[in-house]
Design an enzyme around this catalytic site. Structure first.
Site, PDB file in Angstrom:
ATOM      1  CG  ASP A  35      -2.070   0.970   1.077  1.00 15.25           C
ATOM      2  OD1 ASP A  35      -3.223   0.524   0.948  1.00 15.25           O
ATOM      3  OD2 ASP A  35      -1.817   2.206   1.092  1.00 15.25           O
ATOM      4  CB  ILE A  36       0.818   4.248  -2.172  1.00 19.75           C
ATOM      5  CG1 ILE A  36       1.913   5.150  -2.716  1.00 19.75           C
ATOM      6  CG2 ILE A  36      -0.453   5.027  -1.875  1.00 19.75           C
ATOM      7  CD1 ILE A  36       1.598   5.703  -4.106  1.00 19.75           C
ATOM      8  CG  ASN A  92     -11.989  -0.610   4.007  1.00 20.22           C
ATOM      9  OD1 ASN A  92     -12.342  -1.055   5.099  1.00 20.22           O
ATOM     10  ND2 ASN A  92     -10.849   0.028   3.834  1.00 20.22           N
ATOM     11  N   GLY A  98     -15.149   3.417   3.828  1.00 13.53           N
ATOM     12  CA  GLY A  98     -13.774   3.810   3.521  1.00 13.53           C
ATOM     13  C   GLY A  98     -13.232   3.291   2.208  1.00 13.53           C
ATOM     14  CD  GLN A  99     -14.806  -0.553  -2.433  1.00 12.97           C
ATOM     15  OE1 GLN A  99     -15.935  -0.799  -1.987  1.00 12.97           O
ATOM     16  NE2 GLN A  99     -14.279  -1.192  -3.465  1.00 12.97           N
ATOM     17  CG  HIS A 105      -8.582  -3.002  -2.486  1.00 10.02           C
ATOM     18  ND1 HIS A 105      -9.496  -2.300  -3.245  1.00 10.02           N
ATOM     19  CD2 HIS A 105      -8.495  -2.337  -1.312  1.00 10.02           C
ATOM     20  CE1 HIS A 105      -9.930  -1.256  -2.563  1.00 10.02           C
ATOM     21  NE2 HIS A 105      -9.343  -1.259  -1.378  1.00 10.02           N
TER      22      HIS A 105
HETATM   23  P1  AMP Z   1      -9.670   1.441   0.187  1.00  7.98           P
HETATM   24  O1  AMP Z   1      -9.676   2.779   0.875  1.00  7.98           O
HETATM   25  O2  AMP Z   1     -10.096   0.291   1.043  1.00  7.98           O
HETATM   26  O3  AMP Z   1     -10.399   1.493  -1.149  1.00  7.98           O
HETATM   27  O4  AMP Z   1      -8.140   1.125  -0.121  1.00  7.98           O
HETATM   28  C1  AMP Z   1      -7.452   1.689  -1.181  1.00  7.98           C
HETATM   29  C2  AMP Z   1      -5.998   1.670  -0.795  1.00  7.98           C
HETATM   30  O5  AMP Z   1      -5.224   1.870  -1.977  1.00  7.98           O
HETATM   31  C3  AMP Z   1      -5.587   2.757   0.206  1.00  7.98           C
HETATM   32  O6  AMP Z   1      -5.081   2.144   1.381  1.00  7.98           O
HETATM   33  C4  AMP Z   1      -4.525   3.542  -0.558  1.00  7.98           C
HETATM   34  O7  AMP Z   1      -3.467   3.967   0.279  1.00  7.98           O
HETATM   35  C5  AMP Z   1      -4.060   2.540  -1.595  1.00  7.98           C
HETATM   36  N1  AMP Z   1      -3.494   3.096  -2.806  1.00  7.98           N
HETATM   37  C6  AMP Z   1      -3.958   4.143  -3.540  1.00  7.98           C
HETATM   38  N2  AMP Z   1      -3.184   4.334  -4.615  1.00  7.98           N
HETATM   39  C7  AMP Z   1      -2.202   3.406  -4.573  1.00  7.98           C
HETATM   40  C8  AMP Z   1      -1.078   3.085  -5.399  1.00  7.98           C
HETATM   41  N3  AMP Z   1      -0.805   3.779  -6.520  1.00  7.98           N
HETATM   42  N4  AMP Z   1      -0.284   2.067  -5.029  1.00  7.98           N
HETATM   43  C9  AMP Z   1      -0.536   1.372  -3.913  1.00  7.98           C
HETATM   44  N5  AMP Z   1      -1.570   1.598  -3.089  1.00  7.98           N
HETATM   45  C10 AMP Z   1      -2.390   2.613  -3.415  1.00  7.98           C
END
Ligand code: AMP
Ligand code: ZN
Length: 119
Positions: A35-36, A92, A98-99, A105
């Site tokens: 995760d970024i 989520n 929070g999605q 994922h």
């Molecule tokens: P959610 O909020 O459950 O939809 O999770 C989405 C996740 O994607 C969040 O934890 C973000 O930090 C992560 N995210 C967004 N962009 C990227 C990216 N380019 N590479 C890796 N993780 C990411």
């Protein structure tokens, strides 16, 4: 068609190699990457290569792919050595929960204490 790549989807772009990611595991059907914006020492996202918006729609369309994802969450936890101490797998679902990325994922979180119930 269900499962087809979506042009405006960030995780479809990661699957296609159009957006970089720190990939930790890849199978024929799944990718796992860090995760970024990590919320724990281990914070890895496991996604199916096919596009489904959320866990429920994936389960309805392709139960085997759900199993593929969950098997990979366990492999990630073992590789990051958080399997013995415990880890959490989170889907989520919906903006209110929070999605933010509507390509299903699984968050794999570990390496620190994890409160229950989560916030
Ligand atoms: P959610 O909020 O459950 O939809 O999770 C989405 C996740 O994607 C969040 O934890 C973000 O930090 C992560 N995210 C967004 N962009 C990227 C990216 N380019 N590479 C890796 N993780 C990411
Ligand atoms: Zn997608």
């Amino acid at each position: 068609m269900a499962g087809e790549p979506q042009a405006d989807c960030l995780f479809c772009k990661i699957t296609a190699g159009e957006v970089p990611a720190t990939v930790v595991r890849e199978t024929a059907t799944t990718i796992a990457f860090r995760d970024i914006n990590p919320q724990a020492p281990t914070h890895v996202l496991v996604i199916p290569k096919a596009h489904y918006p959320d866990a429920g729609s994936l389960a309805a369309a392709d139960p085997q792919l759900v199993a593929d994802m969950l098997r990979e969450t366990a492999e990630v936890a073992a590789e990051d050595k958080v399997d013995a101490t415990g880890y959490r797998v989170v889907f989520n679902t919906g903006a209110g929960a929070g999605q933010t990325v509507f390509h299903v994922h699984a968050h794999v979180l570990g390496g620190r204490g994890l409160n229950w119930p989560p916030g």
